[in-house]
Design a protein around this motif. Sequence first.
Motif, short mmCIF file in Angstrom:
data_model
loop_
_atom_site.label_atom_id
_atom_site.label_comp_id
_atom_site.label_asym_id
_atom_site.label_seq_id
_atom_site.Cartn_x
_atom_site.Cartn_y
_atom_site.Cartn_z
N ASP A 221 0.82 -1.22 0.00
CA ASP A 221 0.00 0.00 0.00
C ASP A 221 0.86 1.27 0.00
O ASP A 221 0.52 2.25 -0.68
CB ASP A 221 -0.95 0.00 1.20
CG ASP A 221 -2.05 -1.05 1.06
OD1 ASP A 221 -2.31 -1.47 -0.08
OD2 ASP A 221 -2.65 -1.44 2.08
N TYR A 222 1.95 1.25 0.73
CA TYR A 222 2.83 2.42 0.72
C TYR A 222 3.52 2.57 -0.64
O TYR A 222 3.74 3.69 -1.12
CB TYR A 222 3.87 2.32 1.83
CG TYR A 222 3.40 2.86 3.17
CD1 TYR A 222 2.98 4.18 3.32
CD2 TYR A 222 3.39 2.05 4.30
CE1 TYR A 222 2.56 4.68 4.54
CE2 TYR A 222 2.97 2.54 5.54
CZ TYR A 222 2.56 3.85 5.65
OH TYR A 222 2.13 4.34 6.87
N ALA A 223 3.87 1.45 -1.26
CA ALA A 223 4.48 1.52 -2.59
C ALA A 223 3.49 2.07 -3.60
O ALA A 223 3.85 2.90 -4.46
CB ALA A 223 4.96 0.13 -3.01
N LYS A 224 2.24 1.64 -3.54
CA LYS A 224 1.21 2.15 -4.45
C LYS A 224 1.02 3.65 -4.29
O LYS A 224 0.67 4.35 -5.24
CB LYS A 224 -0.12 1.43 -4.20
CG LYS A 224 -0.17 0.00 -4.72
CD LYS A 224 -1.53 -0.62 -4.44
CE LYS A 224 -1.63 -2.03 -5.00
NZ LYS A 224 -2.94 -2.66 -4.70
N ALA A 225 1.26 4.15 -3.07
CA ALA A 225 1.11 5.58 -2.80
C ALA A 225 2.33 6.38 -3.23
O ALA A 225 2.36 7.61 -3.07
CB ALA A 225 0.82 5.81 -1.32
N GLY A 226 3.36 5.69 -3.76
CA GLY A 226 4.52 6.39 -4.29
C GLY A 226 5.69 6.54 -3.33
O GLY A 226 6.66 7.24 -3.65
N HIS A 227 5.63 5.90 -2.17
CA HIS A 227 6.72 6.00 -1.21
C HIS A 227 7.83 4.99 -1.55
O HIS A 227 7.62 4.07 -2.34
CB HIS A 227 6.20 5.75 0.20
CG HIS A 227 5.15 6.74 0.64
ND1 HIS A 227 5.43 8.05 0.93
CD2 HIS A 227 3.80 6.59 0.80
CE1 HIS A 227 4.31 8.67 1.27
NE2 HIS A 227 3.31 7.82 1.19
N HIS A 228 8.97 5.18 -0.93
CA HIS A 228 10.11 4.28 -1.15
C HIS A 228 10.29 3.43 0.10
O HIS A 228 10.45 3.95 1.21
CB HIS A 228 11.38 5.08 -1.45
CG HIS A 228 11.28 5.88 -2.72
ND1 HIS A 228 11.47 5.32 -3.96
CD2 HIS A 228 10.98 7.18 -2.93
CE1 HIS A 228 11.31 6.24 -4.89
NE2 HIS A 228 11.00 7.39 -4.30
N ILE A 229 10.27 2.11 -0.09
CA ILE A 229 10.25 1.19 1.04
C ILE A 229 11.44 0.24 1.00
O ILE A 229 11.76 -0.33 -0.04
CB ILE A 229 8.94 0.35 1.05
CG1 ILE A 229 7.72 1.26 1.15
CG2 ILE A 229 8.94 -0.64 2.20
CD1 ILE A 229 7.08 1.55 -0.17
N VAL A 230 12.08 0.07 2.15
CA VAL A 230 13.01 -1.02 2.36
C VAL A 230 12.20 -2.13 3.01
O VAL A 230 11.77 -2.02 4.17
CB VAL A 230 14.18 -0.61 3.27
CG1 VAL A 230 15.09 -1.82 3.53
CG2 VAL A 230 14.97 0.52 2.63
N ALA A 231 11.94 -3.19 2.26
CA ALA A 231 11.13 -4.30 2.73
C ALA A 231 12.04 -5.38 3.31
O ALA A 231 12.87 -5.94 2.59
CB ALA A 231 10.29 -4.87 1.59
N CYS A 232 11.88 -5.67 4.59
CA CYS A 232 12.77 -6.60 5.28
C CYS A 232 12.03 -7.89 5.63
O CYS A 232 10.90 -7.85 6.13
CB CYS A 232 13.30 -5.98 6.57
SG CYS A 232 14.13 -4.39 6.35
#
Length: 241
Positions: A19-30
Amino acid sequence: MNILITGATSGIGKQLTIDYAKAGHHIVACGRNEEALAALQQQFPDHIAGQKLDITDAEATVRDLRGYTDVDLVILVAGVCEYLDMDAFSADLFARVFDVNVVGTMRCVEAVLPNLKSGSKLVIVGSTARLLPFTRAEAYGGSKAAIHYITRSLQVDLEDRGIKVLSVSPGFVETPMTEQNDFEMPMQVSVEFASQFIRKGIDKNRLDITFPRTFGWFLKFASRLPQSWQLALSRRFKQAS
């Protein structure tokens, strides 16, 4: 916004990542599941970077997470659940659960804290299981009670640094973890609902993000009852399980 999420390959953590990726944010997924991390990166190549992480590995956790120096929001979701068998009581079970849910989570805090700045947010996911003495949940509920206390103390100690510390207490959420439960789960919600509620709570800087609201209200009310009443209520849950 730059976001770091643990437990990102399953359940609530995975849905938050998507959901955060869809909103355009940059995520470090661990997470520990390399295939799931690769799938997330392939789905959102411009917004998700995968970081293989086992939070029971103290040295690797601190080393790998400390390398992310520009983080606005940290959400610590990774956790496990095991239920006790009273006929085969196991202290090792407590050690396994606490090593992930409490010590592992604090390893993550140790790693990211030096890089958090004023205005950053640290979100720690616990559980409403902390509120009542549920049957066979001594290890899981105990670990979540501990993590909630620690989170509240961090709210006090990090306030002067301008770091917002938020506590999340979900009820029953439809995840691979809860699929293993062999008892009734009242007011269970979807991971989509959980993600939306958590993200709204983070946006509003809610110190205590508990959901679903009715279930959370009931458990909070019950936790303020006399102890004998709480035990009677817990016995009813035990009989129904």
